[in-house]
Every structure is written in C-alpha cells, then in structure tokens.
Design a protein around this motif. Structure first.
Motif, PDB file in Angstrom:
ATOM      1  N   ASN A   1     -10.517   5.040  11.501  1.00 19.10           N
ATOM      2  CA  ASN A   1     -11.847   4.604  11.927  1.00 19.10           C
ATOM      3  C   ASN A   1     -11.708   3.790  13.218  1.00 19.10           C
ATOM      4  OD1 ASN A   1     -14.348   3.459  12.279  1.00 19.10           O
ATOM      5  ND2 ASN A   1     -14.522   2.669  10.178  1.00 19.10           N
TER       6      ASN A   1
ATOM      7  N   TRP B   1      -2.461   6.438  -1.842  1.00 19.46           N
ATOM      8  CA  TRP B   1      -3.733   5.689  -1.995  1.00 19.46           C
ATOM      9  C   TRP B   1      -4.591   5.865  -0.754  1.00 19.46           C
ATOM     10  CZ3 TRP B   1      -7.154   2.348   0.090  1.00 19.46           C
ATOM     11  CH2 TRP B   1      -8.098   1.763  -0.755  1.00 19.46           C
TER      12      TRP B   1
ATOM     13  N   HIS C   1     -19.658   9.798  11.889  1.00 18.48           N
ATOM     14  CA  HIS C   1     -18.741   8.678  12.078  1.00 18.48           C
ATOM     15  C   HIS C   1     -17.598   8.823  11.073  1.00 18.48           C
ATOM     16  CE1 HIS C   1     -17.074   4.760  12.476  1.00 18.48           C
ATOM     17  NE2 HIS C   1     -17.542   4.317  11.336  1.00 18.48           N
TER      18      HIS C   1
ATOM     19  N   ASN D   1     -14.681   7.264   6.361  1.00 25.61           N
ATOM     20  CA  ASN D   1     -14.064   7.609   5.073  1.00 25.61           C
ATOM     21  C   ASN D   1     -14.447   9.057   4.785  1.00 25.61           C
ATOM     22  OD1 ASN D   1     -13.623   7.988   2.232  1.00 25.61           O
ATOM     23  ND2 ASN D   1     -13.483   5.760   2.037  1.00 25.61           N
TER      24      ASN D   1
ATOM     25  N   ARG E   1      -4.993  -5.640   2.764  1.00 23.16           N
ATOM     26  CA  ARG E   1      -4.695  -4.198   2.738  1.00 23.16           C
ATOM     27  C   ARG E   1      -5.955  -3.343   2.609  1.00 23.16           C
ATOM     28  NH1 ARG E   1      -2.331  -3.017  -3.373  1.00 23.16           N
ATOM     29  NH2 ARG E   1      -4.150  -3.806  -4.468  1.00 23.16           N
TER      30      ARG E   1
ATOM     31  N   CYS F   1     -20.350   0.484  14.392  1.00 21.98           N
ATOM     32  CA  CYS F   1     -20.015   1.912  14.303  1.00 21.98           C
ATOM     33  C   CYS F   1     -21.145   2.827  14.763  1.00 21.98           C
ATOM     34  CB  CYS F   1     -19.614   2.257  12.878  1.00 21.98           C
ATOM     35  SG  CYS F   1     -18.180   1.325  12.353  1.00 21.98           S
TER      36      CYS F   1
ATOM     37  N   GLY G   1     -15.919  -3.645   0.788  1.00 25.09           N
ATOM     38  CA  GLY G   1     -15.800  -2.198   0.965  1.00 25.09           C
ATOM     39  C   GLY G   1     -16.758  -1.368   0.129  1.00 25.09           C
TER      40      GLY G   1
ATOM     41  N   THR H   1       0.858  -1.186   0.000  1.00 24.48           N
ATOM     42  CA  THR H   1       0.000   0.000   0.000  1.00 24.48           C
ATOM     43  C   THR H   1       0.890   1.229   0.000  1.00 24.48           C
ATOM     44  OG1 THR H   1      -1.904   1.049   1.055  1.00 24.48           O
ATOM     45  CG2 THR H   1      -0.196   0.198   2.544  1.00 24.48           C
TER      46      THR H   1
ATOM     47  N   GLN I   1     -14.780  -7.411   5.009  1.00 23.92           N
ATOM     48  CA  GLN I   1     -15.595  -6.301   4.512  1.00 23.92           C
ATOM     49  C   GLN I   1     -15.626  -6.257   2.987  1.00 23.92           C
ATOM     50  OE1 GLN I   1     -16.308  -1.801   5.654  1.00 23.92           O
ATOM     51  NE2 GLN I   1     -14.214  -1.997   4.900  1.00 23.92           N
TER      52      GLN I   1
ATOM     53  N   ARG J   1      -8.132   7.946  -0.981  1.00 26.74           N
ATOM     54  CA  ARG J   1      -9.351   7.123  -0.951  1.00 26.74           C
ATOM     55  C   ARG J   1     -10.108   7.192   0.363  1.00 26.74           C
ATOM     56  NH1 ARG J   1     -10.312   3.429  -5.340  1.00 26.74           N
ATOM     57  NH2 ARG J   1      -8.734   3.995  -6.870  1.00 26.74           N
TER      58      ARG J   1
HETATM   59  O1  UT7 Z   1     -17.017   1.919   9.710  1.00 26.81           O
HETATM   60  C1  UT7 Z   1     -17.677   0.845   9.149  1.00 26.81           C
HETATM   61  C2  UT7 Z   1     -18.132   1.143   7.803  1.00 26.81           C
HETATM   62  N1  UT7 Z   1     -17.062   0.993   6.862  1.00 26.81           N
HETATM   63  C3  UT7 Z   1     -16.943   1.851   5.880  1.00 26.81           C
HETATM   64  O2  UT7 Z   1     -17.690   2.808   5.846  1.00 26.81           O
HETATM   65  C4  UT7 Z   1     -15.950   1.560   4.791  1.00 26.81           C
HETATM   66  C5  UT7 Z   1     -16.608   1.785   3.458  1.00 26.81           C
HETATM   67  N2  UT7 Z   1     -15.764   1.508   2.296  1.00 26.81           N
HETATM   68  C6  UT7 Z   1     -14.730   2.308   1.956  1.00 26.81           C
HETATM   69  O3  UT7 Z   1     -14.411   3.259   2.649  1.00 26.81           O
HETATM   70  C7  UT7 Z   1     -14.047   2.043   0.633  1.00 26.81           C
HETATM   71  O4  UT7 Z   1     -14.793   1.111  -0.089  1.00 26.81           O
HETATM   72  C8  UT7 Z   1     -12.589   1.530   0.795  1.00 26.81           C
HETATM   73  C9  UT7 Z   1     -11.724   2.646   1.318  1.00 26.81           C
HETATM   74  C10 UT7 Z   1     -12.556   0.326   1.710  1.00 26.81           C
HETATM   75  C11 UT7 Z   1     -12.052   1.135  -0.577  1.00 26.81           C
HETATM   76  O5  UT7 Z   1     -12.109   2.233  -1.485  1.00 26.81           O
HETATM   77  P1  UT7 Z   1     -12.621   2.011  -2.974  1.00 26.81           P
HETATM   78  O6  UT7 Z   1     -12.505   3.305  -3.653  1.00 26.81           O
HETATM   79  O7  UT7 Z   1     -13.979   1.378  -2.876  1.00 26.81           O
HETATM   80  O8  UT7 Z   1     -11.527   1.030  -3.560  1.00 26.81           O
HETATM   81  P2  UT7 Z   1     -11.715  -0.449  -4.119  1.00 26.81           P
HETATM   82  O9  UT7 Z   1     -12.004  -1.397  -3.009  1.00 26.81           O
HETATM   83  O10 UT7 Z   1     -12.668  -0.400  -5.270  1.00 26.81           O
HETATM   84  O11 UT7 Z   1     -10.268  -0.742  -4.652  1.00 26.81           O
HETATM   85  C12 UT7 Z   1      -9.698   0.016  -5.718  1.00 26.81           C
HETATM   86  C13 UT7 Z   1      -8.307  -0.512  -6.014  1.00 26.81           C
HETATM   87  C14 UT7 Z   1      -8.245  -2.019  -6.159  1.00 26.81           C
HETATM   88  O12 UT7 Z   1      -7.293  -2.312  -7.160  1.00 26.81           O
HETATM   89  P3  UT7 Z   1      -7.771  -2.715  -8.650  1.00 26.81           P
HETATM   90  O13 UT7 Z   1      -8.634  -3.928  -8.497  1.00 26.81           O
HETATM   91  O14 UT7 Z   1      -8.526  -1.519  -9.160  1.00 26.81           O
HETATM   92  O15 UT7 Z   1      -6.467  -2.961  -9.343  1.00 26.81           O
HETATM   93  C15 UT7 Z   1      -7.709  -2.486  -4.831  1.00 26.81           C
HETATM   94  O16 UT7 Z   1      -7.020  -3.709  -4.921  1.00 26.81           O
HETATM   95  O17 UT7 Z   1      -7.452  -0.179  -4.928  1.00 26.81           O
HETATM   96  C16 UT7 Z   1      -6.764  -1.365  -4.485  1.00 26.81           C
HETATM   97  N3  UT7 Z   1      -6.539  -1.246  -3.041  1.00 26.81           N
HETATM   98  C17 UT7 Z   1      -5.436  -0.690  -2.506  1.00 26.81           C
HETATM   99  N4  UT7 Z   1      -4.332  -0.160  -3.052  1.00 26.81           N
HETATM  100  C18 UT7 Z   1      -3.395   0.343  -2.232  1.00 26.81           C
HETATM  101  C19 UT7 Z   1      -7.357  -1.640  -2.023  1.00 26.81           C
HETATM  102  N5  UT7 Z   1      -6.805  -1.345  -0.849  1.00 26.81           N
HETATM  103  C20 UT7 Z   1      -5.611  -0.763  -1.110  1.00 26.81           C
HETATM  104  C21 UT7 Z   1      -4.582  -0.221  -0.300  1.00 26.81           C
HETATM  105  N6  UT7 Z   1      -3.507   0.308  -0.904  1.00 26.81           N
HETATM  106  N7  UT7 Z   1      -4.652  -0.211   1.052  1.00 26.81           N
END
Ligand code: UT7
Length: 333
Positions: A288, A38, A258, A261, A157, A118, A223, A34, A221, A42
């Motif tokens: 979080n 990112w 909360h 994100n 991650r 949460c 996400g 990571t 999760q 994000r």
């Molecule tokens: O408190 C409880 C409630 N929880 C929440 O509210 C969390 C809600 N969800 C989120 O905040 C977001 O969905 C996340 C932050 C978890 C993820 O963000 P996203 O914009 O939905 O990203 P994604 O899961 O669609 O992933 C996009 C890309 C993926 O790569 P590819 O498939 O596009 O190549 C992931 O593999 O980002 C990649 N990725 C990362 N890259 C670097 C996922 N995690 C990471 C990371 N570092 N830590």
C-alpha cells in the motif's frame, strides 16, 4: 445525477518512480514477529519498496513527473500547475509541489499539496479536470507520492507490514469529446478520524521529546474498523457510480482500486460483478503506497496494454479521514 464536466478533460500521459530497495515479507520476519504466510493470506502483499534514509517525497515525485512529461513529449515549462498529493511531504512547508517544481524546472507553473490520504489521487484528478474544464489553465501535472516507510512504527507488526514507498504521475489536459473524466462521487467523513491517523506533529499536538518517545509520529490504525468501512464504501460507491451511468461490469475494461488489501479489492470487484481479470492488482509487488497506488497502477496497466483509447476505466479508493471516492473515465490516448 451525474457530475459531468463542461468540457472533456483526461489523462494524456503517466509516469512512476519506485526506490530500488525491495523488502520482502521474509525480510520483515527477521525484524518483527510476522511471517510470509500471514501477510500474503491476510493482505495479498508479497513485498514492498522502501527508501534509504534521506530520500523524501520529492526525490520520487520529480522523476515520476519527468517520466510523464517525457511520455507526453512536452517540457516542464508547459505545465500550468503542479498538484502533489501526499501525507508524507518533504517538509510541512514549503510544499512538496514547490520542491518538485524546482527539480523538474517548471518555470511557468504554480502549485500546491493536497492531503486526502489514500483518496488523494482521486480528489486531485477531479480537481485538476475541473480547473482545466473551467478554462483558466491548460495543463496540470499531478504527482501522487508517499514515503510511508518514514512514518510506520517498525515495532507495530499489524501496520508496518502493510505499507510501501512510491510515486505516480499523470498529465491532465483537454482530450477528444466523449473521452476523459465521465463522472465521480467523492466523500469525506471526519467521524472516522480516530481509526487511522498520526497523533502528533501538527498544530494540535506539536512535536516534543515526549511525543517522539510515545511514538506519536507514526501511523496509528485500528485495522478491522478501517477494513469494514473500506469494504462497504468502496464497493457501494463504485457500484452506485456504474449504475447511475447505466454501465454494467462487463462494459468495464479495467477496474483500478486502491491497493490496501486484496480482500477489500476482491469485495469491490464482486459487487461490480466483474471478471477478476479486469481488476488491476499490483499490491503483491508494491504493498500500500497510499496516494501512489492508483497512478502507479494506471501507469503499469497502460504499459501492459490492459486498456486503450476509448476504454471504460473505473477507479476507487478509501483512506484516512475517512475519505473515499470512485471515478469513471474513458481512457483518452
Ligand atoms: O490504505 C488505508 C486504508 N487501510 C486499510 O484499508 C487497511 C484495512 N485493514 C486491513 O487491511 C486489516 O484489518 C489488516 C490487514 C490490518 C489486519 O487483518 P485482520 O484480518 O483484520 O487481522 P487482525 O488485526 O484481526 O489480527 C488477527 C491476528 C491477531 O492475533 P490474535 O489476536 O488473533 O492472536 C494479530 O495480533 O493476527 C495478528 N497479526 C499478525 N500476525 C502476524 C497482526 N498483524 C500481524 C502480522 N503478522 N503482521
């Protein structure tokens, strides 16, 4: 129809406790694939606090409650109830409330743990206010604490970077007429359960060597599913609560969402037509912390003089379950 209580009840003091160890995004990039760019872009997270091994929920929860008691100028023996909200109790039983009761010396209290992920602090606050308004008890200490670093898979991650450890506490009691809890809207919807959960370790799937090997005692999760639902429910629910009480965004002194994100929080603030300066943000420093985000944010906001007696404050949360809620209050001191 709003859900006004039969007597004015609100928060009269706050406290918090975080572990000293700061874990930056750069630190995480050394143990998983990571990077800072990112995570910041994000999520809005820059760092989080993680405990050392052997530190449980009570170890952060008790000092947070003690700080709230000190700030209120009362002794632990003046508490009637200790209400702990957490998904990471010291042990499944006895409750973490019992552990914290012993640590602070609340010798006249009863207490229990409440699990709403949460949204835990919001549900606990409404429960506490309702109990005090009903008249059977006078003073309640709420502790919102989670030690998320103990239940995240450091090899996942997409989840591991999101969470931190922390505890916030408030004292709830009768306040002046017109202050305290004004209205709330809370919901649960079990159809969202599979999107954010811990698969094993409960009665449905007790811990075995196999469940541990399969890493089923960690947060799982989906996400983007959680994200979509969180944006919709937090924004819609907060707006609905403001509308039904005849308030507009410019009357709101502080919005305390909360901290899951920054993109979810910004969407809710936009729906409230809120000046961004009126939203409390500390996700950059603490990530979080699940049920602890709102009570710690309230504590820090009050310390920073971002609200004062009589100011309108809105709280909003969304979490595993699904659970969600919004609460309107007038700051009481
Ligand atoms: O408190 C409880 C409630 N929880 C929440 O509210 C969390 C809600 N969800 C989120 O905040 C977001 O969905 C996340 C932050 C978890 C993820 O963000 P996203 O914009 O939905 O990203 P994604 O899961 O669609 O992933 C996009 C890309 C993926 O790569 P590819 O498939 O596009 O190549 C992931 O593999 O980002 C990649 N990725 C990362 N890259 C670097 C996922 N995690 C990471 C990371 N570092 N830590």
């Amino acid at each position: 129809m709003n859900r006004r209580l039969s007597a004015p009840v609100g928060i009269t003091a706050t406290g918090q406790c975080f572990p000293p160890r700061v874990v930056t995004n750069d630190d995480l990039s050394k143990i998983m694939e990571t990077n800072d760019e990112w995570i910041r872009s994000r999520t809005g997270i820059g760092q989080r606090r993680w405990v050392e091994p052997g530190v449980g929920a009570s170890h952060l929860g008790a000092p947070a409650l003690q700080m709230a008691l000190d700030n209120r100028g009362i002794k632990a023996s003046e508490l009637d109830i200790i209400l702990v909200t957490t998904v990471t109790p010291d042990t499944l039983f006895p409750s973490t409330a019992c552990r914290i009761q012993q640590m602070v010396g609340a010798d006249k209290a009863f207490g229990f743990d409440l699990n709403a992920a949460c949204s835990g602090f919001l549900f606990a606050f409404t429960t506490a206010c309702s109990l005090v308004a009903a008249g059977g008890v006078k003073r309640i200490g709420i502790v919102g604490v989670d030690i998320m670093s103990t239940i995240i898979n450091k090899e996942d991650r997409a989840t591991a970077v999101l969470f931190g450890d922390g505890a916030g506490a408030v004292i709830v009691e009768r306040v002046e007429e017109g202050l305290g809890l004004l209205d709330f809207e809370h919901r649960i919807d079990g159809s969202g359960g599979a999107f954010l959960y811990m698969p094993a370790g409960g009665s449905l799937k007790p811990a075995t060597a196999e469940t541990v090997a399969a890493k089923e005692h960690y947060v799982h999760q989906a996400g983007s599913e959680v994200f979509k639902n969180a944006v919709r429910e937090m924004a819609d629910n907060s707006r609905m609560l403001m509308d039904r009480n005849g308030f507009t965004g410019d009357q709101l002194k502080l919005f305390v969402p909360h901290q899951a994100n920054i993109r979810i929080m910004d969407a809710a603030a936009k729906r409230l037509e809120l000046d961004p300066s009126r939203m409390m943000v500390n996700i950059d420093k603490y990530a979080n912390t699940t049920t602890a985000t709102i009570p710690t944010a309230l504590h820090q906001a009050f310390e920073q003089k971002r609200m004062a007696k009589g100011d309108l404050v809105a709280l909003a949360a969304f979490g595993a379950g699904f659970t969600w809620g919004a609460t309107l209050l007038r700051w009481a001191y």
